[in-house]
Design a protein around this motif. Structure first.
Motif, PDB file in Angstrom:
ATOM      1  N   ARG A  52      66.933  22.910  34.284  1.00  0.00           N
ATOM      2  CA  ARG A  52      66.899  22.376  35.710  1.00  0.00           C
ATOM      3  C   ARG A  52      66.389  21.019  36.108  1.00  0.00           C
ATOM      4  N   GLY A  53      65.439  20.556  35.197  1.00  0.00           N
ATOM      5  CA  GLY A  53      64.991  19.277  35.203  1.00  0.00           C
ATOM      6  C   GLY A  53      66.112  18.216  34.833  1.00  0.00           C
ATOM      7  N   ALA A  54      66.769  18.417  33.956  1.00  0.00           N
ATOM      8  CA  ALA A  54      67.899  17.367  33.567  1.00  0.00           C
ATOM      9  C   ALA A  54      68.746  17.404  34.676  1.00  0.00           C
ATOM     10  N   VAL A  55      69.298  18.556  35.180  1.00  0.00           N
ATOM     11  CA  VAL A  55      70.126  18.550  36.521  1.00  0.00           C
ATOM     12  C   VAL A  55      69.629  17.933  37.807  1.00  0.00           C
ATOM     13  N   GLU A  56      68.118  18.149  37.873  1.00  0.00           N
ATOM     14  CA  GLU A  56      67.715  17.338  39.047  1.00  0.00           C
ATOM     15  C   GLU A  56      67.405  15.607  38.854  1.00  0.00           C
ATOM     16  N   GLU A  57      67.543  15.418  37.549  1.00  0.00           N
ATOM     17  CA  GLU A  57      67.491  13.983  37.275  1.00  0.00           C
ATOM     18  C   GLU A  57      69.060  13.397  37.075  1.00  0.00           C
ATOM     19  N   GLY A  58      69.822  14.168  37.377  1.00  0.00           N
ATOM     20  CA  GLY A  58      71.418  13.697  37.834  1.00  0.00           C
ATOM     21  C   GLY A  58      72.097  13.688  36.351  1.00  0.00           C
ATOM     22  N   THR A  59      72.089  14.551  35.445  1.00  0.00           N
ATOM     23  CA  THR A  59      72.708  14.488  34.237  1.00  0.00           C
ATOM     24  C   THR A  59      74.229  14.677  34.817  1.00  0.00           C
ATOM     25  N   GLY A  60      75.254  13.962  33.997  1.00  0.00           N
ATOM     26  CA  GLY A  60      76.713  14.084  34.381  1.00  0.00           C
ATOM     27  C   GLY A  60      77.344  15.517  34.193  1.00  0.00           C
ATOM     28  N   ALA A  61      76.626  16.361  33.163  1.00  0.00           N
ATOM     29  CA  ALA A  61      77.194  17.561  33.088  1.00  0.00           C
ATOM     30  C   ALA A  61      75.930  18.198  32.011  1.00  0.00           C
ATOM     31  N   LEU A  62      76.022  19.620  32.206  1.00  0.00           N
ATOM     32  CA  LEU A  62      75.021  20.574  31.533  1.00  0.00           C
ATOM     33  C   LEU A  62      76.041  21.029  30.486  1.00  0.00           C
ATOM     34  N   ILE A  63      75.792  20.912  29.009  1.00  0.00           N
ATOM     35  CA  ILE A  63      76.754  21.670  28.263  1.00  0.00           C
ATOM     36  C   ILE A  63      75.897  22.813  27.441  1.00  0.00           C
ATOM     37  N   ALA A  64      76.227  24.211  27.602  1.00  0.00           N
ATOM     38  CA  ALA A  64      75.545  25.185  27.231  1.00  0.00           C
ATOM     39  C   ALA A  64      76.158  25.433  25.636  1.00  0.00           C
ATOM     40  N   VAL A  65      75.107  25.410  24.720  1.00  0.00           N
ATOM     41  CA  VAL A  65      75.482  25.740  23.228  1.00  0.00           C
ATOM     42  C   VAL A  65      74.770  27.014  22.839  1.00  0.00           C
ATOM     43  N   GLY A  66      75.590  27.946  22.546  1.00  0.00           N
ATOM     44  CA  GLY A  66      75.277  29.276  22.382  1.00  0.00           C
ATOM     45  C   GLY A  66      75.846  30.378  22.830  1.00  0.00           C
ATOM     46  N   GLY A  67      75.507  31.554  23.043  1.00  0.00           N
ATOM     47  CA  GLY A  67      76.192  32.502  23.361  1.00  0.00           C
ATOM     48  C   GLY A  67      76.082  32.928  25.034  1.00  0.00           C
TER      49      GLY A  67
END
Length: 296
Positions: A52-67
């Motif tokens: 959530r912190g990365a999203v609030e900081e304005g990351t261009g995309a969140l890429i989930a690695v896992g299941g």
């Protein structure tokens, strides 16, 4: 869109595949010109706070690695924000990624596809399910399958998936129909004796079991699959057909479509994307276009 994107990594997914998969995925993204940062967490709550912190900081995309568990966490971080979600599916189930048409257990290919989609603006809004303040992408499960999960989660030994195989055997031995009260958005109340009820935003759960084969991620509706009273022998014959999605043609199975579903039954836990959300009664809402995803 900023060129800095975030990898949200579960290092334990798929017996360590999460950590190993992050490297080729990151390499593919960097080769395409993206700046990549990695987010890990000490536990689920810490990981979600960092995402959530990365999203609030304005990351261009969140890429989930896992299941599916990691994807479910990522959904909680990006829902309603407009931040695109990408999936590098390397877990056991990967059912939301399967519904989106993403490569499965091919992290480099997934990284290249995500990079290409971000560059071309190939993102789309898809529906999610919501139970209280929890969001899910694939299926809300209840009944026989959730009781298998309950039993398997209580077992300390053996380790791994084998304990769930044992849990299936134990639950088959104890199989009894469950009295359900199902209320859909037409207001009608359906009281049924059922083996299980699955509320599908996506088509599959459990690693490709197409329990709701007609589910559409963009129609604003759930597919609700009700498997009626089955004896042990009949359930064992029905079970293989779920992988093909042909079980919906059987007389024991009914399918409804609704944007709101309330399930009530005694002693039954609901599991969304394989994660427990609590005992029934539960009410699920299908929220149209709740999340933006990167994909084919």
């Amino acid at each position: 869109m900023t060129s800095e994107i975030t990898l949200f990594v579960n290092p334990t997914a798929g017996r360590g595949r999460g950590a190993r998969a992050a490297r080729p995925a990151a390499s593919a993204l960097r080769a395409a010109g993206f700046s990549v940062r990695t987010v890990l967490g000490e536990d689920a709550a810490d990981a979600l706070a960092r995402a959530r912190g990365a999203v609030e900081e304005g990351t261009g995309a969140l890429i989930a690695v896992g299941g599916d568990g990691m994807v479910n966490l990522a959904l909680q971080a990006v829902v309603g924000t407009g931040t695109p979600l990408g999936l590098v599916a390397v877990g056991t189930g990967n059912d939301f990624a399967r519904s989106l048409g993403m490569p499965l257990r091919e992290p480099a290919a997934a990284g290249r596809m995500i990079a290409d989609a971000l560059k071309c603006g190939r993102v789309r809004d898809v529906d999610l399910g919501r139970v209280g303040d929890r969001w899910f992408g694939a299926v809300l499960a209840s009944g026989f399958d959730s009781r298998v999960n309950d039993r398997g989660n209580r077992m300390r030994l053996p380790a791994g998936r084998f304990k769930y195989d044992l849990a299936v055997v134990a639950e088959l031995a104890a199989l009894r129909p469950i009295p359900y009260r199902i209320t859909l958005d037409d207001g009608a109340v359906r009281e049924v004796e059922a083996t299980l009820v699955a509320v599908g935003n996506g088509a599959s759960y459990g690693g490709g079991m197409r329990i709701c084969p007609g589910a559409d991620l963009t129609d604003g509706l759930f597919d609700v699959t009700v498997v009626g009273d089955c004896g042990r022998a009949r359930l064992l014959r029905v079970f293989p057909t779920v992988y093909r999605g042909t079980h919906v043609d059987l007389p024991e199975v009914s399918v409804f479509r609704a944007s709101r579903v309330e399930l009530a039954a005694e002693g039954v836990t609901g599991y969304a994307d394989g994660e427990p959300v609590g005992p029934l009664p539960l009410t699920a809402h299908c929220v149209r276009g709740a999340v933006r995803v990167v994909g084919p």
